[in-house]
Design an enzyme around this catalytic site. Structure first.
Site, PDB file in Angstrom:
ATOM      1  N   CYS A 131      47.866 101.577  81.121  1.00  0.00           N
ATOM      2  CA  CYS A 131      48.419 102.886  81.485  1.00  0.00           C
ATOM      3  C   CYS A 131      49.791 102.664  82.103  1.00  0.00           C
ATOM      4  CB  CYS A 131      47.498 103.572  82.489  1.00  0.00           C
ATOM      5  SG  CYS A 131      47.451 102.724  84.054  1.00  0.00           S
ATOM      6  N   GLY A 244      35.326  94.600  68.064  1.00  0.00           N
ATOM      7  CA  GLY A 244      34.627  94.645  66.777  1.00  0.00           C
ATOM      8  C   GLY A 244      33.429  93.726  66.657  1.00  0.00           C
TER       9      GLY A 244
HETATM   10  C1  LIG Z   1      34.610 105.612  73.246  1.00  0.00           C
HETATM   11  C2  LIG Z   1      35.301 104.488  73.929  1.00  0.00           C
HETATM   12  C3  LIG Z   1      35.582 104.565  75.286  1.00  0.00           C
HETATM   13  C4  LIG Z   1      36.229 103.511  75.949  1.00  0.00           C
HETATM   14  N1  LIG Z   1      36.486 103.606  77.290  1.00  0.00           N
HETATM   15  C5  LIG Z   1      37.101 102.588  77.936  1.00  0.00           C
HETATM   16  C6  LIG Z   1      37.314 102.639  79.340  1.00  0.00           C
HETATM   17  O1  LIG Z   1      36.944 103.595  80.029  1.00  0.00           O
HETATM   18  N2  LIG Z   1      37.959 101.578  79.919  1.00  0.00           N
HETATM   19  C7  LIG Z   1      38.361 100.466  79.202  1.00  0.00           C
HETATM   20  O2  LIG Z   1      38.924  99.533  79.798  1.00  0.00           O
HETATM   21  N3  LIG Z   1      38.130 100.380  77.881  1.00  0.00           N
HETATM   22  C8  LIG Z   1      37.510 101.408  77.239  1.00  0.00           C
HETATM   23  N4  LIG Z   1      37.253 101.302  75.883  1.00  0.00           N
HETATM   24  C9  LIG Z   1      37.638 100.063  75.161  1.00  0.00           C
HETATM   25  C10 LIG Z   1      36.429  99.119  74.997  1.00  0.00           C
HETATM   26  O3  LIG Z   1      35.921  98.707  76.250  1.00  0.00           O
HETATM   27  C11 LIG Z   1      36.816  97.861  74.170  1.00  0.00           C
HETATM   28  O4  LIG Z   1      37.842  97.183  74.853  1.00  0.00           O
HETATM   29  C12 LIG Z   1      37.333  98.197  72.771  1.00  0.00           C
HETATM   30  O5  LIG Z   1      36.634  99.310  72.232  1.00  0.00           O
HETATM   31  C13 LIG Z   1      37.226  97.008  71.800  1.00  0.00           C
HETATM   32  O6  LIG Z   1      35.893  96.585  71.627  1.00  0.00           O
HETATM   33  P1  LIG Z   1      34.951  97.113  70.402  1.00  0.00           P
HETATM   34  O7  LIG Z   1      35.762  97.022  69.157  1.00  0.00           O
HETATM   35  O8  LIG Z   1      33.747  96.243  70.429  1.00  0.00           O
HETATM   36  O9  LIG Z   1      34.622  98.552  70.724  1.00  0.00           O
HETATM   37  C14 LIG Z   1      36.608 102.351  75.228  1.00  0.00           C
HETATM   38  C15 LIG Z   1      36.308 102.269  73.848  1.00  0.00           C
HETATM   39  C16 LIG Z   1      35.662 103.304  73.198  1.00  0.00           C
HETATM   40  C17 LIG Z   1      35.356 103.165  71.719  1.00  0.00           C
END
Ligand SMILES: Cc1cc2nc3c(=O)[nH]c(=O)nc-3n(C[C@H](O)[C@H](O)[C@H](O)COP(=O)(O)O)c2cc1C
Length: 312
Positions: A131, A244
């Protein structure tokens, strides 16, 4: 599969990605069965801010090929609401608790991280630096010196391990990781979502209420793996790898790329028990790893080594 993460002992190497598993809602839905078969070895809270936030207007999700674009906008109860309502419930989880925090200046981030870290229920604090710093206009995690400034402000205020959650939307994530380490971070986690956008097919206007969003899921896995390898080669502190991960073989890839532990995000929306399944699938692929250093002492199987190719 015991793992040491910054002096905190975990019963295995599987965390959740912040914001992708609502443990309080899951407890309501599944009762104590959730605690008996909890899918993760540590639980990371959704990011909280000092003041309550409504989050972005809907729609907040778009299904992309092999992934998800979200524009949730960090809705949360704010620090006081979190401490009064969520923390007591999260403290009942059978695993160490990591609380994710975000603020718009290093001083505010330090206040928030300090207030969270002083609670006995909290094992570690994660800084979400995706941010802008309103004082400089720069995204904190996109710039090594901004990241260092944020960590330097937090460090003296938090006597618990501090994890810095890196954004992939940086020119050189490994340089940002090195700056975080130099400023006193105990670990880095990566990656957060990649900037993305979807248009409404009828109007060609942005689909998401927030205009644009963040891409996650298998679509980002190759990017994540490269960044985890680059960051792991650059820093000594533990790396929490995510992006992922959907199978044990994916997890084995991230561990082989240098991650100490991994986190499951988007896959938990498809399969809420994904954490457990990935732990089960990973176990035979992993060989023996030293519980403190995370160094493998047995070679990964060919399945592990080739999983990226097989699932591409
Ligand atoms: C719906 C959603 C909400 C998320 N909220 C946050 C959050 O509040 N804080 C944060 O640091 N990352 C947040 N993320 C990012 C995830 O923690 C993660 O870093 C990212 O999705 C990559 O991992 P993945 O591909 O396994 O989902 C969010 C991701 C998704 C999909």
């Amino acid at each position: 599969m015991n793992v040491d993460l910054c002096g905190v002992s975990l019963s295995g190497p599987i965390l959740n990605g912040s914001g992708t598993f609502d443990a309080i809602a899951a407890r309501r839905a599944f009762g104590d069965a959730l605690l008996e078969r909890f899918p993760f070895d540590a639980f990371v809270s959704k990011t909280i801010t000092r003041e309550p936030r409504q989050g972005n207007p809907p729609p907040r999700l778009w299904e992309a090929p092999a992934g998800l674009i979200n524009s949730i906008g960090l809705p949360n109860k704010g620090l006081d609401g979190f401490l009064a309502h969520d923390l007591p419930e999260l403290a009942e989880l059978p695993v160490p608790l990591v609380v994710s925090v975000m603020a718009y200046t290093p001083a505010d981030l330090a206040d928030l991280a300090g207030a969270v870290a002083e609670r006995d229920e909290v094992a570690m604090v994660e800084l979400n630096v995706s941010c802008p710093n309103v004082e400089s206009g720069l995204v904190m995690g996109a710039d090594p010196s901004e990241t260092a400034r944020a960590v330097e402000a937090v460090r003296p205020r938090a006597d618990k391990p501090v994890i810095v959650k890196l954004t992939p939307n940086a020119t050189d994530p490994a340089a940002v990781a090195a700056a975080a380490e130099g400023a006193g971070a105990d670990a880095v986690s990566l990656l957060n979502t990649l900037k993305g956008m979807a248009l409404d097919p009828r109007t060609r206007e942005p689909w998401l209420g927030g205009g644009s969003g963040g891409l996650s899921g298998p679509a980002v896995r190759a990017v994540a793996l490269e960044q985890v390898a680059a960051v792991s080669a650059r820093v000594e502190i533990p790396v929490i790898g995510m992006g992922g991960i959907a199978t044990g073989a994916d997890a084995a890839d991230f561990l082989a790329a240098g991650a100490r532990v991994i986190a499951v995000g988007t896959e938990s929306f498809r399969d809420p028990a994904a954490g457990q399944r990935i732990r089960r699938e990973l176990s035979p692929l992993q060989g023996h790893r030293h519980p403190e250093t995370g160094e493998p002492s047995g070679a990964a199987t060919p399945e592990g080594a080739n999983s990226t190719l097989r699932s591409a």
